[in-house]
Motif scaffolding. Structure first.
Motif, PDB file in Angstrom:
ATOM      1  N   THR A  57       0.828  -1.190   0.000  1.00  0.00           N
ATOM      2  CA  THR A  57       0.000   0.000   0.000  1.00  0.00           C
ATOM      3  C   THR A  57       0.870   1.252   0.000  1.00  0.00           C
ATOM      4  O   THR A  57       1.815   1.343   0.767  1.00  0.00           O
ATOM      5  N   ARG A  58       0.549   2.183  -0.858  1.00  0.00           N
ATOM      6  CA  ARG A  58       1.338   3.399  -0.948  1.00  0.00           C
ATOM      7  C   ARG A  58       0.700   4.462  -0.062  1.00  0.00           C
ATOM      8  O   ARG A  58      -0.346   5.020  -0.387  1.00  0.00           O
ATOM      9  N   LEU A  59       1.328   4.713   1.088  1.00  0.00           N
ATOM     10  CA  LEU A  59       0.744   5.629   2.061  1.00  0.00           C
ATOM     11  C   LEU A  59       1.686   6.787   2.342  1.00  0.00           C
ATOM     12  O   LEU A  59       2.898   6.647   2.264  1.00  0.00           O
ATOM     13  N   THR A  60       1.105   7.926   2.718  1.00  0.00           N
ATOM     14  CA  THR A  60       1.936   9.015   3.198  1.00  0.00           C
ATOM     15  C   THR A  60       2.202   8.780   4.677  1.00  0.00           C
ATOM     16  O   THR A  60       1.539   7.966   5.329  1.00  0.00           O
ATOM     17  N   GLU A 117       5.458  14.860   6.600  1.00  0.00           N
ATOM     18  CA  GLU A 117       4.200  14.152   6.819  1.00  0.00           C
ATOM     19  C   GLU A 117       3.412  13.892   5.544  1.00  0.00           C
ATOM     20  O   GLU A 117       2.618  12.971   5.476  1.00  0.00           O
ATOM     21  N   MET A 125       3.539   5.860  14.407  1.00  0.00           N
ATOM     22  CA  MET A 125       2.243   5.188  14.334  1.00  0.00           C
ATOM     23  C   MET A 125       1.902   4.522  15.661  1.00  0.00           C
ATOM     24  O   MET A 125       0.795   4.695  16.179  1.00  0.00           O
ATOM     25  N   VAL A 126       2.861   3.784  16.252  1.00  0.00           N
ATOM     26  CA  VAL A 126       2.533   3.106  17.509  1.00  0.00           C
ATOM     27  C   VAL A 126       2.414   4.107  18.660  1.00  0.00           C
ATOM     28  O   VAL A 126       1.654   3.881  19.598  1.00  0.00           O
ATOM     29  N   TYR A 155       5.332  10.128   0.676  1.00  0.00           N
ATOM     30  CA  TYR A 155       5.021   8.701   0.663  1.00  0.00           C
ATOM     31  C   TYR A 155       6.159   7.927   1.321  1.00  0.00           C
ATOM     32  O   TYR A 155       7.314   8.310   1.221  1.00  0.00           O
ATOM     33  N   ARG A 181       1.568  10.683   7.134  1.00  0.00           N
ATOM     34  CA  ARG A 181       0.419  11.054   7.947  1.00  0.00           C
ATOM     35  C   ARG A 181      -0.686   9.994   7.906  1.00  0.00           C
ATOM     36  O   ARG A 181      -1.321   9.694   8.912  1.00  0.00           O
ATOM     37  N   GLN A 182      -0.880   9.411   6.713  1.00  0.00           N
ATOM     38  CA  GLN A 182      -1.893   8.348   6.611  1.00  0.00           C
ATOM     39  C   GLN A 182      -1.487   7.139   7.450  1.00  0.00           C
ATOM     40  O   GLN A 182      -2.313   6.557   8.148  1.00  0.00           O
ATOM     41  N   LEU A 183      -0.199   6.787   7.392  1.00  0.00           N
ATOM     42  CA  LEU A 183       0.277   5.645   8.167  1.00  0.00           C
ATOM     43  C   LEU A 183       0.066   5.894   9.660  1.00  0.00           C
ATOM     44  O   LEU A 183      -0.490   5.058  10.366  1.00  0.00           O
ATOM     45  N   PHE A 231      -3.314   5.375  11.049  1.00  0.00           N
ATOM     46  CA  PHE A 231      -3.804   4.028  11.360  1.00  0.00           C
ATOM     47  C   PHE A 231      -3.559   3.660  12.812  1.00  0.00           C
ATOM     48  O   PHE A 231      -4.217   2.779  13.347  1.00  0.00           O
TER      49      PHE A 231
END
Lengths: 337, 251
Positions: free
Chosen positions: B88-91, B129, B148-149, B132, B93-95, B98
């Motif tokens: 999945t290609r995420l930025t 942020e 993310m965590v 990708y 900030r998107q990651l 999650f």
């Protein structure tokens, strides 16, 4: 470094203000895409040999063939493109979709078996069988993927296509033995020619699938980050996998029975969208929907006009365009490493 | 507090873990160290409920992880494994977004957005942020995963060798970030480390694992000793006084 840390923390409050949240759904480009797609759909309504304006029963013919055909294009295009996307997330592989994993071949096998065992069965019974075998086949493929760690992502669709070819060969053999080869060929060649009022209505069920995918979009994205990350954020990975497989099987089964094979659609649409927009599933879904509809509609219009007054099946046009895009994607992947 | 009681796991006939009894107190950074194949990562993975155990119980903040709903656990403990390859290609900030999934189920609220921004800023990713993940360097990407965590806002954060593939500078920065997360955000950080000197300097406590057993557990000063380290790593180790604390020398 430590100095920049403290300044970071101090500016947090200020920076929070002007930040754009991720994943906005409605934007101007999307509106333009929507207008373009609607334009194609309207065009599809008015392309054909029959003169719906001049002839006396023009209006009637319009309702019997043109509207059902166009509705079918919209539903099948959207559903197959979205299924491709969900499948790519769940397998973490960019090159899978229902026709590169054997799902359509399994649906075809189910359809063939029910035609042999129960020739007079209703469309609904035929569909149910196609859906069941599609589900079974997809689960077999997923189980294989989980058991075997494949080094290269390109191997996955190759294995899928081989599996599909084996299932397809079994179907052909059975059809040959039972004199069904011709009707099987007609069923499977993806074509909207035979989509008429009274025969395409079950296709509306895939609209429900599309809506469910919209609702469960975030789960599929999280599952797409892998089992460990999904579990970490408290998602039941296997449940999501099962849901996704079920949705894909239902959509593929129905589309296979009503329309036939739509090769590569689920593959090229999500890849093109992700190339331009990244992979925020929620904001990409409308785009995948629109692009799926547009590509199928364009291919169908080409198929209808290229040898007018005759038609070529849409699957033929899709296969040519799809294969070209597929190869382009493979080359791009190799360049990027 | 993380409590392991009589935890066992039989991997294969040669590799077995436990029975392990271990109590990791709240707060600070606890490092799991030990030779290859000792079972550090397996222990961490079991605490993070990504892998089941054969026998025994693990409790985090009083919750038995085998009996608690995974959704609820996701608000208490977060775990980051070593290998994270996304198609999945995420930025960034998107990651990081999650990480908020346990709280928002994907529909990010204002609070979620603020938390995401804080995590990103905390790890110094503010200017990245919108990028990708596949455009980032290994060190930046690793920081994005940790962000993310952290955004998951759990009291317990488990990290499996976060310094893997990081160069000297990025390793030091990562440890400083984690140290600060424990200090400033009050998280309990449990981390698998390969380099004993990173553990000695940045961890508050060290837990030495060998042959599937916890052989030593104590403050960094208690573990950073010639005889302890030589025994744990099966190789002569000499601890000398460095400019910023004890240093293990083993070559």
């Amino acid at each position: 470094m430590l100095d920049s840390h403290t300044s970071d923390t101090r500016t947090v409050g200020r920076r929070l203000e002007g930040r754009r949240p991720t994943g906005r759904l409605f934007t101007w480009p999307l509106l333009l895409g929507l207008i373009g797609t609607v334009g194609l759909v309207v065009l599809s309504l008015f392309v054909g040999v029959y003169d719906i304006f001049g002839a006396e029963d023009g209006g009637e013919m319009f309702a019997i063939t043109r509207i059902p055909r166009t509705v079918a294009l919209v539903l099948a295009g959207a559903a197959m493109a979205m299924c491709g996307l969900v499948m790519q997330l769940l397998t973490q592989n960019r090159f899978v979709e229902p026709t590169t994993t054997g799902t359509t071949e399994w649906a075809g096998l189910g359809l063939l078996l029910v035609m042999i065992v129960w020739p007079d069965s209703s469309l609904l019974v035929k569909m149910t069988f196609a859906v069941l075998t599609a589900f079974l086949g997809t689960m077999i493929f997923f189980a294989f993927l989980r058991r075997v760690t494949l080094r290269s992502s390109v191997i996955v669709p190759i294995v899928g296509m081989m599996l599909g070819a084996v299932v397809g060969a079994v179907s052909t053999f059975i059809a040959l033995q039972t004199d069904m080869l011709q009707s099987m060929g007609i069923w499977f060649a993806g074509s909207f020619t035979s989509v008429l009022r009274g025969q395409y209505e079950p296709l509306w069920a895939v609209a429900v699938i599309v809506i469910v995918i919209f609702i469960a979009a975030d789960r599929f994205t999280v599952a797409g980050l892998g089992e460990e990350i999904a579990t970490n954020v408290g998602l039941n990975y296997n449940q999501v996998l099962l849901l996704g497989t079920g949705l894909i099987a239902i959509a593929t089964g129905i589309v296979t029975v009503v329309v036939g094979n739509l090769p590569f659609l689920g593959l090229i649409v999500p890849n093109i969208v992700s190339m331009f927009r990244g992979d925020d599933l929620r904001s990409n879904l409308p785009w995948v929907c629109l692009l799926g509809i547009s590509i199928v509609t364009v291919c169908d219009i080409i198929g209808r006009t290229i040898i007018m007054p005759f038609e070529v099946p849409v699957s033929l046009i899709l296969a040519i365009i799809g294969a070209a895009v597929f190869i382009a994607l493979l080359l791009r992947q190799r360049r990027r490493g | 507090m993380i409590t392991l009681s009589a935890v066992t796991k039989n991997y294969s006939s040669e590799v077995a873990i436990g029975p392990v009894d271990l109590t990791i107190p709240n707060g600070g950074v606890t490092a799991l160290v030990g030779p290859n194949g000792a079972g550090k990562s397996t222990l961490l993975t079991m605490i993070g409920r990504l892998m089941g155990m054969d026998e025994g119980t693990i409790e985090i903040a009083g919750y038995d992880i085998a009996k608690t709903n995974s959704k609820d656990l996701a608000k208490i403990v977060s775990i980051l494994r070593q290998e994270n390859h996304f198609v999945t290609r995420l930025t960034v900030r998107q990651l990081v977004g999650f990480g908020r999934f346990p709280h928002s189920k994907g529909r990010l609220t204002r609070v979620d957005e603020d938390m995401i921004s804080q995590s990103i800023d905390f790890l110094g990713l503010t200017d990245l942020e919108g990028r990708y993940l596949d455009e980032l360097s290994g060190g930046q990407r690793q920081r994005a995963y940790v962000a993310m965590v952290l955004a998951q806002d759990t009291d317990y954060v488990l990290l499996d060798e976060p310094l893997n593939n990081l160069d000297m500078r990025h390793s030091v920065q990562m440890m400083q970030h984690l140290h600060r997360a424990a200090r400033e955000l009050g998280r309990t950080v449990v981390i698998v480390l390969h380099d004993i000197n990173f553990a000695g300097h940045y961890a508050d406590r060290i837990c030495a694992v060998k042959d599937g057993q916890v052989v030593q557990h104590g403050t960094s000063d208690e573990i950073m000793r010639d005889e302890v380290l030589s025994h744990v790593f099966d190789t002569p180790v000499k601890v000398i006084a460095g400019p910023h604390g004890p240093l293990a020398v083993y070559y």
